[in-house]
Design an enzyme around this catalytic site. Structure first.
Site, PDB file in Angstrom:
ATOM      1  CG  ASP A  57     -46.532  22.922   7.544  1.00 27.24           C
ATOM      2  OD1 ASP A  57     -45.979  23.706   8.346  1.00 27.24           O
ATOM      3  OD2 ASP A  57     -47.325  22.027   7.908  1.00 27.24           O
ATOM      4  N   GLY A  58     -43.300  22.876   7.377  1.00 21.83           N
ATOM      5  CA  GLY A  58     -42.290  21.918   7.827  1.00 21.83           C
ATOM      6  C   GLY A  58     -40.944  22.517   8.189  1.00 21.83           C
TER       7      GLY A  58
ATOM      8  CG  HIS B   5     -39.001  29.954  10.136  1.00 26.14           C
ATOM      9  ND1 HIS B   5     -40.037  29.212   9.625  1.00 26.14           N
ATOM     10  CD2 HIS B   5     -39.248  30.061  11.469  1.00 26.14           C
ATOM     11  CE1 HIS B   5     -40.878  28.883  10.607  1.00 26.14           C
ATOM     12  NE2 HIS B   5     -40.413  29.386  11.734  1.00 26.14           N
TER      13      HIS B   5
ATOM     14  CD  GLU C 186     -55.813  31.143  11.778  1.00 27.30           C
ATOM     15  OE1 GLU C 186     -56.809  31.888  11.853  1.00 27.30           O
ATOM     16  OE2 GLU C 186     -55.261  30.872  10.694  1.00 27.30           O
TER      17      GLU C 186
ATOM     18  CD1 TRP D  19     -51.346  37.094  13.734  1.00 20.50           C
ATOM     19  CD2 TRP D  19     -49.419  38.035  14.354  1.00 20.50           C
ATOM     20  NE1 TRP D  19     -51.038  38.060  12.804  1.00 20.50           N
ATOM     21  CE2 TRP D  19     -49.848  38.652  13.162  1.00 20.50           C
ATOM     22  CE3 TRP D  19     -48.206  38.463  14.932  1.00 20.50           C
ATOM     23  CZ2 TRP D  19     -49.140  39.675  12.534  1.00 20.50           C
ATOM     24  CZ3 TRP D  19     -47.503  39.482  14.307  1.00 20.50           C
ATOM     25  CH2 TRP D  19     -47.965  40.073  13.123  1.00 20.50           C
TER      26      TRP D  19
ATOM     27  CG  LEU E 285     -43.989  34.126 -11.145  1.00 16.30           C
ATOM     28  CD1 LEU E 285     -44.862  32.920 -11.509  1.00 16.30           C
ATOM     29  CD2 LEU E 285     -42.756  33.634 -10.368  1.00 16.30           C
TER      30      LEU E 285
ATOM     31  CB  SER F 221     -53.545  25.553   7.640  1.00 19.75           C
ATOM     32  OG  SER F 221     -53.185  24.263   8.092  1.00 19.75           O
TER      33      SER F 221
HETATM   34  C1  IPE Z   1     -49.787  26.859   7.446  1.00 17.62           C
HETATM   35  O1  IPE Z   1     -48.906  26.169   8.242  1.00 17.62           O
HETATM   36  C2  IPE Z   1     -49.376  28.290   7.337  1.00 17.62           C
HETATM   37  C3  IPE Z   1     -48.167  28.563   6.570  1.00 17.62           C
HETATM   38  C4  IPE Z   1     -47.490  27.694   5.895  1.00 17.62           C
HETATM   39  C5  IPE Z   1     -47.744  29.927   6.576  1.00 17.62           C
HETATM   40  P1  IPE Z   1     -49.118  25.976   9.815  1.00 17.62           P
HETATM   41  O2  IPE Z   1     -47.952  25.226  10.304  1.00 17.62           O
HETATM   42  O3  IPE Z   1     -49.401  27.286  10.459  1.00 17.62           O
HETATM   43  O4  IPE Z   1     -50.447  25.104   9.864  1.00 17.62           O
HETATM   44  P2  IPE Z   1     -51.002  24.149  10.990  1.00 17.62           P
HETATM   45  O5  IPE Z   1     -50.977  24.916  12.283  1.00 17.62           O
HETATM   46  O6  IPE Z   1     -50.119  22.948  11.040  1.00 17.62           O
HETATM   47  O7  IPE Z   1     -52.387  23.788  10.531  1.00 17.62           O
HETATM   48  C1  IPE Z   2     -43.981  26.721   7.929  1.00 20.90           C
HETATM   49  O1  IPE Z   2     -43.230  25.896   8.748  1.00 20.90           O
HETATM   50  C2  IPE Z   2     -43.664  28.178   8.122  1.00 20.90           C
HETATM   51  C3  IPE Z   2     -44.743  28.933   8.756  1.00 20.90           C
HETATM   52  C4  IPE Z   2     -45.887  28.452   9.152  1.00 20.90           C
HETATM   53  C5  IPE Z   2     -44.496  30.346   8.981  1.00 20.90           C
HETATM   54  P1  IPE Z   2     -43.614  25.620  10.234  1.00 20.90           P
HETATM   55  O2  IPE Z   2     -42.922  26.613  11.107  1.00 20.90           O
HETATM   56  O3  IPE Z   2     -45.094  25.563  10.425  1.00 20.90           O
HETATM   57  O4  IPE Z   2     -42.982  24.198  10.465  1.00 20.90           O
HETATM   58  P2  IPE Z   2     -43.566  23.006  11.296  1.00 20.90           P
HETATM   59  O5  IPE Z   2     -44.933  22.714  10.770  1.00 20.90           O
HETATM   60  O6  IPE Z   2     -43.605  23.457  12.730  1.00 20.90           O
HETATM   61  O7  IPE Z   2     -42.601  21.883  11.071  1.00 20.90           O
HETATM   62 MG    MG Z   3     -46.420  24.033  10.322  1.00 20.96          MG
END
Ligand code: IPE
Ligand code: IPE
Ligand code: MG
Length: 242
Positions: free
Chosen positions: A19-20, A36, A66, A68, A130, A195
């Site tokens: 995430d992030g 990304h 989610e 989408w 792996l 999540s």
């Molecule tokens: C969780 O991250 C899903 C992935 C890393 C693919 P999200 O960014 O979608 O989660 P929320 O919305 O912050 O809970």
């Molecule tokens: C994780 O990063 C990638 C996916 C969920 C596909 P995010 O796109 O959720 O990044 P933040 O949480 O908005 O920073």
């Molecule tokens: Mg996120």
């Protein structure tokens, strides 16, 4: 290869909530897609170090049921990255004996992407070093719902009876039926939540939440987390060992 750690206390299966990416891009005043892209490179680096750390299973959350809900432009950007990486990584993965498996409902993806993912699975099948499981259009609730449906069909077809429903049967109907439960789930970017990832499988998983945004997460960060793992006391409901 297992130099630094005791075999019994070392995680066999690590899962990542990557995430992030969006926040990383925003900090740089760049489009989310840029985050990304950087995140995909981070994954490549982490996969590369897994064999030397003796991790046998790595499972990564790439796109949730989610996700989408995001802008179509971001969703199509993510899909195009998956396309690109399933092509460009194939040789490297094969050479390193990494088997790639996808979980999630892939039927909602474009046919051309599905074909690419199928090819990657087929080409890497049997890789022994792996197992990299990539969750795309995956949600723990959707997975459990599907398992319940499949079991209901099995009962209707006389394959088993209601009395035979138990935890093991349910586990065998999950998309992760061939994987051990994750020993450790790492989530980057500071949020402390699951999540909808691996809900059933994480019943006794250890968690590590780090503030680092996924594109900045380094193999060294990964190694440091793993080095702390043996200090954990996993009791699974039993008394602690003295
Ligand atoms: C969780 O991250 C899903 C992935 C890393 C693919 P999200 O960014 O979608 O989660 P929320 O919305 O912050 O809970
Ligand atoms: C994780 O990063 C990638 C996916 C969920 C596909 P995010 O796109 O959720 O990044 P933040 O949480 O908005 O920073
Ligand atoms: Mg996120």
């Amino acid at each position: 290869m297992r130099e630094e750690y005791q075999a019994s206390t070392y995680p066999l299966h690590v899962a990542l909530i990557m995430d992030g990416n969006g926040r990383w891009a925003s900090q740089k005043r760049r489009p989310r897609f840029h985050g990304h892209q950087a995140g995909a490179e981070t994954l490549r680096r982490i996969v590369t170090v897994c064999p030397s750390l003796d991790i046998r299973y790595l499972t990564v959350f790439a796109f949730s049921t989610e996700n989408w809900r995001r802008e179509p432009e971001e969703v199509s950007g993510l899909m195009s990255l998956m396309h690109l990486y399933s092509n460009s990584m194939i040789k490297e993965l094969k050479e390193n004996s990494v088997e790639v498996v996808f979980i999630g409902d892939l039927t909602s993806l474009d046919r051309s992407l599905r074909e690419k993912l199928d090819t990657l699975e087929q080409e890497t099948a049997g890789g022994k070093i792996l197992t990299l499981t990539v969750a795309i259009n995956y949600g723990g609730r959707a997975e459990l719902t599907q398992a319940v449906k499949d079991i209901a069909v099995g009962i209707r077809e006389g394959k088993f009876s209601i009395d035979e429903i138990n935890e093991s049967l349910l586990q065998r109907h999950l998309m992760t039926a061939d994987l051990p439960d994750p020993d450790l789930i790492i989530r980057t970017a500071g949020d402390v939540r699951i999540s909808n990832f691996l809900l059933w499988q994480s019943a006794y998983t250890e968690f590590e939440f780090v503030d680092t945004l996924w594109p900045d997460f380094t193999p060294q960060d990964f190694k440091s987390i793993l080095a702390r793992y043996p200090a954990r006391s996993r009791r699974f409901g039993a008394n602690s060992r003295v």
